[in-house]
Design a protein around this motif. Structure first.
Motif, PDB file in Angstrom:
ATOM      1  N   GLY A 206       5.605   5.300  12.993  1.00  0.00           N
ATOM      2  CA  GLY A 206       4.321   5.823  13.412  1.00  0.00           C
ATOM      3  C   GLY A 206       3.191   4.812  13.340  1.00  0.00           C
ATOM      4  N   LEU A 207       2.204   4.979  14.251  1.00  0.00           N
ATOM      5  CA  LEU A 207       1.041   4.105  14.323  1.00  0.00           C
ATOM      6  C   LEU A 207      -0.231   4.952  14.297  1.00  0.00           C
ATOM      7  CD1 LEU A 207       2.156   1.800  17.298  1.00  0.00           C
ATOM      8  CD2 LEU A 207       2.471   1.355  14.858  1.00  0.00           C
ATOM      9  N   ALA A 208      -1.315   4.357  13.810  1.00  0.00           N
ATOM     10  CA  ALA A 208      -2.622   5.023  13.834  1.00  0.00           C
ATOM     11  C   ALA A 208      -3.711   3.965  13.925  1.00  0.00           C
ATOM     12  CB  ALA A 208      -2.826   5.888  12.597  1.00  0.00           C
ATOM     13  N   ILE A 209      -4.770   4.286  14.664  1.00  0.00           N
ATOM     14  CA  ILE A 209      -5.899   3.377  14.870  1.00  0.00           C
ATOM     15  C   ILE A 209      -7.136   3.924  14.160  1.00  0.00           C
ATOM     16  CG2 ILE A 209      -7.540   2.507  16.575  1.00  0.00           C
ATOM     17  CD1 ILE A 209      -5.178   0.924  16.857  1.00  0.00           C
ATOM     18  N   ASP A 210      -7.787   3.078  13.372  1.00  0.00           N
ATOM     19  CA  ASP A 210      -9.110   3.377  12.821  1.00  0.00           C
ATOM     20  C   ASP A 210     -10.103   2.597  13.680  1.00  0.00           C
ATOM     21  OD1 ASP A 210     -11.477   3.617  11.454  1.00  0.00           O
ATOM     22  OD2 ASP A 210     -10.636   3.177   9.473  1.00  0.00           O
ATOM     23  N   ASN A 211     -10.689   3.278  14.678  1.00  0.00           N
ATOM     24  CA  ASN A 211     -11.573   2.588  15.614  1.00  0.00           C
ATOM     25  C   ASN A 211     -12.866   2.119  14.963  1.00  0.00           C
ATOM     26  OD1 ASN A 211     -10.135   2.700  18.180  1.00  0.00           O
ATOM     27  ND2 ASN A 211     -10.390   4.917  18.050  1.00  0.00           N
ATOM     28  N   GLU A 212     -13.287   2.786  13.901  1.00  0.00           N
ATOM     29  CA  GLU A 212     -14.524   2.401  13.235  1.00  0.00           C
ATOM     30  C   GLU A 212     -14.344   1.103  12.452  1.00  0.00           C
ATOM     31  OE1 GLU A 212     -18.534   2.758  12.337  1.00  0.00           O
ATOM     32  OE2 GLU A 212     -17.333   4.027  13.677  1.00  0.00           O
ATOM     33  N   ASN A 213     -13.297   1.023  11.647  1.00  0.00           N
ATOM     34  CA  ASN A 213     -13.049  -0.156  10.819  1.00  0.00           C
ATOM     35  C   ASN A 213     -12.141  -1.174  11.496  1.00  0.00           C
ATOM     36  OD1 ASN A 213     -14.534   0.754   8.435  1.00  0.00           O
ATOM     37  ND2 ASN A 213     -12.892   2.272   8.184  1.00  0.00           N
ATOM     38  N   ARG A 214     -11.625  -0.832  12.699  1.00  0.00           N
ATOM     39  CA  ARG A 214     -10.757  -1.719  13.470  1.00  0.00           C
ATOM     40  C   ARG A 214      -9.481  -2.055  12.710  1.00  0.00           C
ATOM     41  NH1 ARG A 214     -11.244  -0.489  17.958  1.00  0.00           N
ATOM     42  NH2 ARG A 214     -10.102  -2.348  18.604  1.00  0.00           N
ATOM     43  N   VAL A 261       1.590   8.141  10.312  1.00  0.00           N
ATOM     44  CA  VAL A 261       0.284   7.922   9.686  1.00  0.00           C
ATOM     45  C   VAL A 261      -0.800   8.536  10.573  1.00  0.00           C
ATOM     46  CG1 VAL A 261       0.840   5.853   8.346  1.00  0.00           C
ATOM     47  CG2 VAL A 261       0.282   5.634  10.778  1.00  0.00           C
ATOM     48  N   ALA A 262      -1.915   8.895   9.939  1.00  0.00           N
ATOM     49  CA  ALA A 262      -3.069   9.426  10.664  1.00  0.00           C
ATOM     50  C   ALA A 262      -4.331   9.042   9.911  1.00  0.00           C
ATOM     51  CB  ALA A 262      -2.973  10.945  10.818  1.00  0.00           C
ATOM     52  N   VAL A 263      -5.447   8.977  10.628  1.00  0.00           N
ATOM     53  CA  VAL A 263      -6.728   8.571  10.049  1.00  0.00           C
ATOM     54  C   VAL A 263      -7.777   9.619  10.394  1.00  0.00           C
ATOM     55  CG1 VAL A 263      -8.491   6.767   9.979  1.00  0.00           C
ATOM     56  CG2 VAL A 263      -6.093   6.142  10.322  1.00  0.00           C
ATOM     57  N   ASP A 264      -8.619   9.986   9.417  1.00  0.00           N
ATOM     58  CA  ASP A 264      -9.713  10.911   9.713  1.00  0.00           C
ATOM     59  C   ASP A 264     -10.977  10.133  10.064  1.00  0.00           C
ATOM     60  OD1 ASP A 264     -10.886  10.056   7.335  1.00  0.00           O
ATOM     61  OD2 ASP A 264     -10.479  11.906   6.235  1.00  0.00           O
ATOM     62  N   ARG A 265     -12.061  10.839  10.368  1.00  0.00           N
ATOM     63  CA  ARG A 265     -13.278  10.173  10.828  1.00  0.00           C
ATOM     64  C   ARG A 265     -14.000   9.418   9.727  1.00  0.00           C
ATOM     65  NH1 ARG A 265     -16.400  15.749  12.402  1.00  0.00           N
ATOM     66  NH2 ARG A 265     -16.314  16.774  10.367  1.00  0.00           N
ATOM     67  N   ASP A 266     -13.617   9.641   8.473  1.00  0.00           N
ATOM     68  CA  ASP A 266     -14.189   8.892   7.357  1.00  0.00           C
ATOM     69  C   ASP A 266     -13.368   7.662   7.008  1.00  0.00           C
ATOM     70  OD1 ASP A 266     -16.315  10.696   7.027  1.00  0.00           O
ATOM     71  OD2 ASP A 266     -15.063  12.031   5.814  1.00  0.00           O
ATOM     72  N   GLY A 267     -12.298   7.413   7.747  1.00  0.00           N
ATOM     73  CA  GLY A 267     -11.464   6.252   7.496  1.00  0.00           C
ATOM     74  C   GLY A 267     -10.367   6.481   6.480  1.00  0.00           C
ATOM     75  N   GLY A 286      -7.432   1.320   0.976  1.00  0.00           N
ATOM     76  CA  GLY A 286      -6.020   1.369   0.598  1.00  0.00           C
ATOM     77  C   GLY A 286      -5.763   1.912  -0.783  1.00  0.00           C
ATOM     78  N   ALA A 287      -6.793   2.447  -1.457  1.00  0.00           N
ATOM     79  CA  ALA A 287      -6.609   2.999  -2.803  1.00  0.00           C
ATOM     80  C   ALA A 287      -6.064   4.420  -2.710  1.00  0.00           C
ATOM     81  CB  ALA A 287      -7.932   2.992  -3.563  1.00  0.00           C
ATOM     82  N   PHE A 288      -5.088   4.736  -3.554  1.00  0.00           N
ATOM     83  CA  PHE A 288      -4.479   6.063  -3.559  1.00  0.00           C
ATOM     84  C   PHE A 288      -5.502   7.098  -4.017  1.00  0.00           C
ATOM     85  CE2 PHE A 288      -2.336   9.435  -5.993  1.00  0.00           C
ATOM     86  CZ  PHE A 288      -1.512   9.968  -5.008  1.00  0.00           C
ATOM     87  N   VAL A 289      -5.553   8.246  -3.298  1.00  0.00           N
ATOM     88  CA  VAL A 289      -6.482   9.321  -3.625  1.00  0.00           C
ATOM     89  C   VAL A 289      -5.737  10.520  -4.187  1.00  0.00           C
ATOM     90  CG1 VAL A 289      -8.230  10.912  -2.721  1.00  0.00           C
ATOM     91  CG2 VAL A 289      -8.109   8.553  -1.860  1.00  0.00           C
TER      92      VAL A 289
END
Length: 481
Positions: A206-214, A261-267, A286-289
Motif C-alpha cells: 500500500g501507498l499513501a501521499i501526504d500532500n501537505e508535508n510532501r 497506509v492512510a494519512v489524515d488531514r493533520d498528517g 513518525g512517533a507512535f501514538v
C-alpha cells in the motif's frame, strides 16, 4: 396345416404393422402434413430485479451514513464495426461455430475484465484507478460514463505484481510492484517518468501521499516496515518499525506484515498491521501514538485487516479481507459502523482488499474473488446533522398542529434530543453529534432519529452492543494471506 397357420400369422403381423404406421402418420405433424401449434403453456416468469436505488447503511428509520451507488468489473461494451462475412473453413463448419463467434455473439468487441484488483486511487478529475495483478494493468474507469482506459504491462511499463496506488495533488500516479521491489511514477498523461526503491524495498504494497508535508508512505510488507520518502525527490527520509524479525514482532510501533497506509488531514499516519490484527497510528514525525483492534470476529475485531482510508470527518475505514466487512472507527479506535459480510449483493464482499475515499465522499472498495469494485457515497456529519434537524422540525410541527383539546398520551414519543457531546462508548445512543461519533452503531432507541443507529428496530430504549457481521470462511487472496 402348419403352412396355413404361418400364412395367417404373417398376414396378421403385416396388418398390425401397417396399422401402426398409419396411426403414427396421422399423429405426427410432419408425416400428416399438419402444422405444429404453439405451446399453450405461458413463458417462465422473469427473475426478480434488485432495486438498488435506496440501499443504505444503517437501515431506516436511522439516518443513512452510507449509500450504495454502482460497481465496476469490466471494460465498457463497445459495438463492433460491420464487416463482410468471412467464409468459414470446413473445420468451422464441422464444429458449428467460427473462431470469433463468441466475441461477436452480442455484437460487441472482446473486453478486459478485472481479475484480482487490489490498490485503488482517484485523481482530480474523478477518474478511478485500479491495480490488477492478474491482468497486469492499471484500469482507469470513468465512474460516470463507465469508459475505460488502461496502463498496460509491456506497452506503457513493465509490471510484475502491482499492488498499491497513490495519486498526488498534481495527478502523478505511484504504483508499487512487489515483484520488482520498486515504485513506478507516471505523469498525468500516464507516461512513465521514473522509478525508485530498488535495493531498499521488499514486497512493497500500500501507498499513501501526504500532500501537505510532501511525504510518500510505502507499506514495505516483506521487511515489516513503513518507508517514508520525499514525494518530489524520492529520497528515503526514514523507516518506521523494526526489520529482520520475520513477522514476529507485536510491540507497539512495530509491525507484522503491514499491508496498507492512510494519512489524515493533520498528517497522522494509519497503518494496517495485518498479521497482528490491529491498526497503528503515528504522527507526522513518525512517533507512535496508539493502536486499536485485536484478533476476533466481533465488533471492532479484525481477522485480516488490509485496506485503510480516512474520510473528511476523520473516521478511519478498515477493510477486513477475512471477515469481508468494512468497519468505521474514530481516531481513538471507537467503532461507529459495520458494513459487509460474505456475498455477491451490494454491500457484501468476497476477499475484500482495499478501500479509498475521494474528495467528493465517494467510497470505493476492491474484491479479489469477484474481480469487482463497488462504489458508495459517504453521508458526512454535516449532511447527517441537516437531516436530523429536518426530522426534528417535522416532529415539532406535527405536534403543534394537533387540536388543543386532544388528550395527549402520557407515553407519547418525544422529539429527538439535540446534539450532545460524543460518547466514547460505541453503544451509546448519541442522536446528532457533529463529532465522528455520529457514526454510532449502538443506538437502539426506536423513537430517535440518530444519524448513526444500526439497530433502529430494538424496543429497548437503552444502549446495546454494536451489530457483528458474519465471519467469512473463505481465505482471501492477495497480500499477507
Amino acid at each position: 396345416m402348419s403352412v396355413t397357420t404361418e400364412n395367417v400369422a404373417y398376414k396378421l403381423l403385416s396388418r398390425a404393422a401397417a396399422l401402426t404406421l398409419l396411426l403414427i402418420g396421422f399423429g405426427s405433424p410432419v408425416l400428416s402434413g399438419q402444422k405444429k401449434t404453439a405451446a399453450s403453456t405461458p413463458p417462465p416468469p422473469e427473475p426478480p430485479k434488485l432495486d438498488i436505488s435506496n440501499i443504505v447503511w444503517p437501515q431506516p428509520p436511522a439516518i443513512a451514513r452510507l449509500r450504495y451507488l454502482d460497481y465496476f468489473s469490466a471494460q465498457k461494451p463497445e459495438p463492433m464495426k460491420q464487416q463482410a462475412a468471412k467464409k468459414k473453413s470446413w473445420m468451422d463448419r464441422m464444429a458449428g461455430v467460427a473462431p470469433d463467434d463468441a466475441a461477436k455473439r452480442d455484437g460487441t468487441k472482446p473486453r478486459f475484465e478485472l481479475g484480482t484488483p487490489y490498490g485503488i486511487a482517484v485523481d482530480s478529475k474523478g477518474l478511478l484507478y485500479v491495480a490488477d495483478t492478474k491482468v497486469g494493468a492499471v484500469f482507469v474507469f470513468n465512474p460516470e460514463s463507465h469508459d475505460t482506459d488502461f496502463i498496460k504491462h509491456g506497452v506503457d511499463a513493465k509490471f510484475g505484481r502491482i499492488f498499491g496506488l497513490a495519486i498526488d495533488d498534481s495527478d502523478r500516479l505511484f504504483v508499487s510492484d512487489g515483484e520488482y521491489n520498486h515504485v513506478l511514477v507516471f505523469n498525468p498523461k500516464h507516461k512513465l517518468e521514473g522509478q525508485f526503491g530498488e535495493g531498499v524495498m521488499n514486497d512493497p504494497a500500500g501507498l499513501a501521499i501526504d500532500n501537505e508535508n510532501r511525504f510518500l508512505y510505502v507499506a514495505n510488507t516483506g521487511s515489516d516496515q513503513v518507508l517514508v520518502y520525499d514525494a518530489d525527490t524520492f529520497k528515503l527520509l526514514r523507516k518506521i518499525g523494526t526489520a529482520g524479525k520475520n513477522h514476529t514482532l507485536t510491540t507497539p510501533g512495530d509491525f507484522s506484515s503491514p499491508t496498507n497506509v492512510a494519512v489524515d488531514r493533520d498528517g497522522n499516519l494509519f497503518v494496517t498491521d495485518t498479521l497482528n490484527d490491529r491498526v497503528e497510528m503515528f504522527d507526522a514525525d513518525g512517533a507512535f501514538v496508539r493502536a486499536f483492534g485485536q484478533n476476533g470476529d466481533g465488533p471492532g475485531d479484525f481477522a485480516r485487516p488490509k485496506g485503510i482510508a480516512v474520510d473528511c470527518d476523520g473516521h478511519i475505514w478498515v477493510a477486513d479481507a477475512m471477515l469481508n466487512r468494512l468497519q468505521v472507527f474514530t481516531e481513538e479506535g471507537d467503532l461507529r459502523l459495520i458494513v459487509g459480510g460474505f456475498g455477491m449483493l451490494p454491500g457484501q464482499f468476497q476477499a475484500l482488499a482495499d478501500v479509498t475515499i475521494d474528495k467528493t465522499n465517494r467510497v470505493f472498495t476492491t474484491e479479489q474473488m469477484l474481480g469487482r469494485v463497488q462504489m458508495f457515497r459517504y453521508i458526512t456529519n454535516t449532511e447527517a446533522q441537516s437531516e436530523y434537524d429536518r426530522r426534528k422540525a417535522a416532529v415539532a410541527k406535527s405536534t403543534d398542529q394537533k387540536p388543543a383539546n386532544q388528550t395527549q398520551p402520557t407515553d407519547k414519543a418525544q422529539p429527538p434530543a439535540g446534539p450532545t457531546p460524543e460518547s466514547s462508548n460505541p453503544g451509546s445512543s448519541n442522536p446528532g453529534s457533529l463529532n465522528p461519533g455520529s457514526l454510532n452503531p449502538g443506538s437502539s432507541n426506536p423513537g430517535s432519529s440518530s444519524p448513526g443507529s444500526l439497530n433502529p428496530r430494538s424496543s429497548n430504549p437503552g444502549p446495546t452492543k454494536p451489530m457483528a457481521a458474519p465471519a467469512s470462511t473463505t481465505a482471501p487472496a492477495g497480500k499477507a494471506s
